[in-house]
Structures are given as C-alpha cells and as structure tokens.
Design a protein around this motif. Structure first.
Motif, PDB file in Angstrom:
ATOM      1  N   TYR A  96       0.855  -1.187   0.000  1.00  0.00           N
ATOM      2  CA  TYR A  96       0.000   0.000   0.000  1.00  0.00           C
ATOM      3  C   TYR A  96       0.887   1.233   0.000  1.00  0.00           C
ATOM      4  CZ  TYR A  96      -2.806   3.801   1.962  1.00  0.00           C
ATOM      5  OH  TYR A  96      -3.400   5.008   2.179  1.00  0.00           O
ATOM      6  N   ALA A  97       0.531   2.220  -0.814  1.00  0.00           N
ATOM      7  CA  ALA A  97       1.220   3.505  -0.841  1.00  0.00           C
ATOM      8  C   ALA A  97       0.204   4.611  -0.591  1.00  0.00           C
ATOM      9  CB  ALA A  97       1.907   3.720  -2.188  1.00  0.00           C
ATOM     10  N   THR A  98       0.572   5.580   0.227  1.00  0.00           N
ATOM     11  CA  THR A  98      -0.362   6.651   0.573  1.00  0.00           C
ATOM     12  C   THR A  98      -0.593   7.616  -0.574  1.00  0.00           C
ATOM     13  OG1 THR A  98       1.439   8.002   1.484  1.00  0.00           O
ATOM     14  CG2 THR A  98       0.277   6.527   3.012  1.00  0.00           C
ATOM     15  N   GLU A  99       0.349   7.717  -1.497  1.00  0.00           N
ATOM     16  CA  GLU A  99       0.231   8.618  -2.648  1.00  0.00           C
ATOM     17  C   GLU A  99       0.733   7.905  -3.891  1.00  0.00           C
ATOM     18  OE1 GLU A  99      -1.119  11.521  -2.313  1.00  0.00           O
ATOM     19  OE2 GLU A  99      -1.052  11.785  -0.134  1.00  0.00           O
ATOM     20  N   ALA A 100       0.318   8.398  -5.049  1.00  0.00           N
ATOM     21  CA  ALA A 100       0.799   7.816  -6.301  1.00  0.00           C
ATOM     22  C   ALA A 100       2.292   8.024  -6.473  1.00  0.00           C
ATOM     23  CB  ALA A 100       0.037   8.419  -7.482  1.00  0.00           C
ATOM     24  N   GLN A 101       2.793   9.158  -5.975  1.00  0.00           N
ATOM     25  CA  GLN A 101       4.220   9.468  -6.039  1.00  0.00           C
ATOM     26  C   GLN A 101       4.645  10.118  -4.720  1.00  0.00           C
ATOM     27  OE1 GLN A 101       6.323   8.772  -8.537  1.00  0.00           O
ATOM     28  NE2 GLN A 101       4.758   8.009  -9.956  1.00  0.00           N
ATOM     29  N   GLY A 102       5.743   9.632  -4.161  1.00  0.00           N
ATOM     30  CA  GLY A 102       6.356  10.308  -3.030  1.00  0.00           C
ATOM     31  C   GLY A 102       5.684  10.153  -1.690  1.00  0.00           C
ATOM     32  N   GLY A 103       4.793   9.173  -1.534  1.00  0.00           N
ATOM     33  CA  GLY A 103       4.130   8.972  -0.254  1.00  0.00           C
ATOM     34  C   GLY A 103       4.863   7.970   0.622  1.00  0.00           C
ATOM     35  N   ARG A 104       4.137   7.421   1.581  1.00  0.00           N
ATOM     36  CA  ARG A 104       4.676   6.369   2.434  1.00  0.00           C
ATOM     37  C   ARG A 104       4.301   5.022   1.832  1.00  0.00           C
ATOM     38  NH1 ARG A 104       8.174   6.598   6.375  1.00  0.00           N
ATOM     39  NH2 ARG A 104       6.940   5.527   7.962  1.00  0.00           N
ATOM     40  N   TYR A 105       5.201   4.053   1.971  1.00  0.00           N
ATOM     41  CA  TYR A 105       5.014   2.743   1.376  1.00  0.00           C
ATOM     42  C   TYR A 105       5.003   1.681   2.473  1.00  0.00           C
ATOM     43  CZ  TYR A 105       5.798  -1.386  -1.523  1.00  0.00           C
ATOM     44  OH  TYR A 105       5.684  -2.612  -2.132  1.00  0.00           O
ATOM     45  N   PHE A 106       4.099   0.734   2.338  1.00  0.00           N
ATOM     46  CA  PHE A 106       3.953  -0.344   3.316  1.00  0.00           C
ATOM     47  C   PHE A 106       3.880  -1.676   2.573  1.00  0.00           C
ATOM     48  CE2 PHE A 106       1.936   3.513   4.721  1.00  0.00           C
ATOM     49  CZ  PHE A 106       2.396   3.692   6.022  1.00  0.00           C
ATOM     50  N   MET A 107       4.551  -2.684   3.126  1.00  0.00           N
ATOM     51  CA  MET A 107       4.555  -4.000   2.484  1.00  0.00           C
ATOM     52  C   MET A 107       4.530  -5.096   3.547  1.00  0.00           C
ATOM     53  SD  MET A 107       7.523  -5.802   0.125  1.00  0.00           S
ATOM     54  CE  MET A 107       7.141  -5.060  -1.453  1.00  0.00           C
ATOM     55  N   ARG A 108       3.784  -6.147   3.237  1.00  0.00           N
ATOM     56  CA  ARG A 108       3.809  -7.384   4.030  1.00  0.00           C
ATOM     57  C   ARG A 108       4.078  -8.533   3.083  1.00  0.00           C
ATOM     58  NH1 ARG A 108       0.501 -11.810   5.249  1.00  0.00           N
ATOM     59  NH2 ARG A 108       0.647 -12.577   7.402  1.00  0.00           N
ATOM     60  N   VAL A 109       5.130  -9.292   3.361  1.00  0.00           N
ATOM     61  CA  VAL A 109       5.505 -10.434   2.531  1.00  0.00           C
ATOM     62  C   VAL A 109       5.564 -11.676   3.405  1.00  0.00           C
ATOM     63  CG1 VAL A 109       7.178 -11.399   0.919  1.00  0.00           C
ATOM     64  CG2 VAL A 109       6.945  -8.917   1.116  1.00  0.00           C
ATOM     65  N   GLU A 110       4.926 -12.739   2.939  1.00  0.00           N
ATOM     66  CA  GLU A 110       5.047 -14.035   3.606  1.00  0.00           C
ATOM     67  C   GLU A 110       5.754 -14.980   2.643  1.00  0.00           C
ATOM     68  OE1 GLU A 110       1.783 -17.197   5.128  1.00  0.00           O
ATOM     69  OE2 GLU A 110       1.819 -15.289   6.235  1.00  0.00           O
ATOM     70  N   PHE A 111       6.730 -15.706   3.152  1.00  0.00           N
ATOM     71  CA  PHE A 111       7.509 -16.570   2.266  1.00  0.00           C
ATOM     72  C   PHE A 111       7.952 -17.844   2.972  1.00  0.00           C
ATOM     73  CE2 PHE A 111      10.542 -13.691   4.303  1.00  0.00           C
ATOM     74  CZ  PHE A 111      11.585 -14.529   4.685  1.00  0.00           C
ATOM     75  N   GLU A 112       8.309 -18.824   2.133  1.00  0.00           N
ATOM     76  CA  GLU A 112       8.829 -20.105   2.605  1.00  0.00           C
ATOM     77  C   GLU A 112      10.305 -20.205   2.233  1.00  0.00           C
ATOM     78  OE1 GLU A 112       6.897 -22.536   4.045  1.00  0.00           O
ATOM     79  OE2 GLU A 112       5.015 -21.406   3.879  1.00  0.00           O
ATOM     80  N   LEU A 113      11.092 -20.711   3.181  1.00  0.00           N
ATOM     81  CA  LEU A 113      12.528 -20.872   2.932  1.00  0.00           C
ATOM     82  C   LEU A 113      13.030 -22.062   3.729  1.00  0.00           C
ATOM     83  CD1 LEU A 113      15.181 -19.811   1.694  1.00  0.00           C
ATOM     84  CD2 LEU A 113      15.428 -18.354   3.720  1.00  0.00           C
ATOM     85  N   GLU A 114      13.645 -23.017   3.027  1.00  0.00           N
ATOM     86  CA  GLU A 114      14.160 -24.207   3.708  1.00  0.00           C
ATOM     87  C   GLU A 114      15.244 -23.831   4.722  1.00  0.00           C
ATOM     88  OE1 GLU A 114      15.495 -27.236   1.106  1.00  0.00           O
ATOM     89  OE2 GLU A 114      13.510 -27.622   0.226  1.00  0.00           O
TER      90      GLU A 114
END
Length: 288
Positions: free
Chosen positions: A42-60
C-alpha cells in the motif's frame, strides 16, 4: 509444528515510496531461495508517499538461516531504502496475556477461539482485579491470577501485573475496567490491545449502552485499538457496527454490543498475531 510452519516467515516494511522497492525485496528473496506465498502493499500517494509491504515466504532451513537472513537484508536492501522493518518466524508463537475484570464475553471469545485453534499463540495467563472469572478461565487450563487494584495501591498493583506479564509479546484488555498507568503503558508500547464499546470517542465512561439508549442511536459499534498514554486515543485496528432502532431496550443494546465487541477484539488480536498490522504514527495499515 509442521515443516511448512517451521519454514514460514513474514516481513513487514515501512519506508518512503520509491521505484524499485518491490523488485529489490522480491529479488533478494529469490536469490536466497525463498518462495513468496503472499505479498500485500500500500502507498499513501501515487508518487512520493509512504510505502507499506507485508511479505510471507517459505525458505528451507529457515531456523538456522534466520540471523544470516536478517543481516544480509539489512545491508543489501533495508539500508538502501531507509526501511523500518521486522522479520518474524511463524514458528515463534507469540505469547499473550489477558487482563479482565468481571464481564466475561470478550475473554471467553478469545479463550474459545484459542482452544479451537483460531488464535495461533500461547495464552500464558489471565489476570483480573476480581475473583469472579477464575473457574471460567481455569476450565480452559489457563492460569488465573488476581491482582486487586484500588485508588491507594495502583503503583504497586501495576508493578505486580508488569512482573507477572513479563515474557509476553502482547497484552489484551478483554474489558479490563481499570485505566492503566502511563508508566505501565510505556513499558508495553504498541503491545496492548483494548476493546472499546463504541466508535471512539463516543460514549466514554460509565454505562455506555444507557448513554446510547438515551441518545436514540441507530448504530451500535465497537473499536479495537492499541493502548497509548492518551486514554482511548491509540491507533485503531478494527471497528464494526450493527444497526438498531427505537424498539431496542438497554439490555438488547448491551447484548448486541457485546457480540460486536468480542468479534472486533478477536479479529484485532488475530491480525496482530499474524503480523498483518503496521503502525504508522497514530494510524494503522492492516493487511487482510
């Protein structure tokens, strides 16, 4: 713990929005041999806003590779984008303590969902300022302790509660009818979730459903939020409402409101346990 759980991690990221962040994170995980199973952003603005990310992953072999993964990500990705971030392993089950007074609906909802496997955590203990709910809690096999609180012993009482709750990752106020001290809250920053019986800040104080009845409300709501030193002003996690009308008595409003409260609180706790919440100032980003 199955192998999938043992090898699953979640990465939460907050930073200034810039081109290349998704590529940098996904490329890093690819080169580590990880498989991304969920990615929300999610980004608060199209350009120059705050950015948020959630990633779930598998790793041996995630357990043995965790420290190396943290160090490598910090140097190669996080520093480049000036990220605030955290990585958690699903296998590291969060420990949860619950505070309650005499009303049981929110507490029992949490204990029931936990017993059915709906809340992936360890509930370590329940602390109350009254004896009333001991049997209900101990029937679930969970320790119950009483720490009386009155106007003359609050410093000592909260020090005792803090001591008893050490080692927990989260505290839940399941209708705990005491105002926590600023010192106590400061020790548990963004680690306490409360349920409030309205859309904040409406109907603050005693007997909210009588207040709602007297105002002739058309909606009954509840708000789950993180606790801060400013009473009932912490970042909101979840809210919900039910429509009512002039036929509803105070008792009917209370019954319906308690249904909303326990479901809103349970969702908020579940999302916290699943690392779906990023706090940004006095707001939250909740990935569902």
């Amino acid at each position: 713990m199955n192998m999938t759980t043992a090898n699953t991690a979640r990465l939460l990221i907050t930073c200034e929005d810039k081109p290349g962040i998704v590529q940098a994170v996904s490329s890093f995980l690819y080169h580590q041999g990880a498989n991304i199973t969920a990615l929300d952003q999610y980004a608060t603005e199209a350009q120059g806003g705050r950015y948020f990310m959630r990633v779930e992953f598998e790793l041996e072999h995630l357990q043995t590779r965790k420290e190396s993964l943290l160090q490598t990500f910090a140097v190669n990705v996080a520093e480049r984008y000036d990220m605030q971030w955290r990585l958690t392993l699903v296998s590291d089950r969060k420990k949860v303590g619950i505070l309650v007074s005499k009303v049981d609906h929110a507490l029992l909802e949490l204990l029931w969902r936990h017993a059915r496997g709906g809340l992936d955590c360890e509930i370590t203990k329940v602390i109350s300022n009254h004896e009333d709910l001991r049997e209900s809690v101990e029937n679930f096999g969970i320790p119950f302790e009483v720490v009386p609180v009155n106007k003359d012993n609050k410093v000592e009482a909260y020090a005792k509660i803090d001591e008893l709750m050490q080692g927990n990752d989260l505290l839940v106020l399941a209708r705990y009818m005491q105002i926590l001290s600023e010192d106590f809250v400061a020790k548990w920053t963004m680690q306490i979730i409360n349920i409030h019986h309205s859309f904040l800040p409406a109907f603050v104080g005693a007997n909210p459903y009588k207040q709602a009845y007297e105002k002739g409300v058309k909606l009954i709501g509840a708000t789950a939020h993180y606790v801060t030193a400013d009473l009932d002003q912490g970042p909101i996690i979840e809210q919900d409402v039910e429509r009512v009308n002039h036929d509803f008595t105070v008792e009917q409003l209370r019954d319906l409101g308690q249904d909303v409260e326990r479901n809103v609180l349970a969702r908020a706790v579940k999302w916290h346990l699943e690392d779906r919440i990023i706090v940004d100032g006095n707001k939250t980003v909740v990935f569902q």
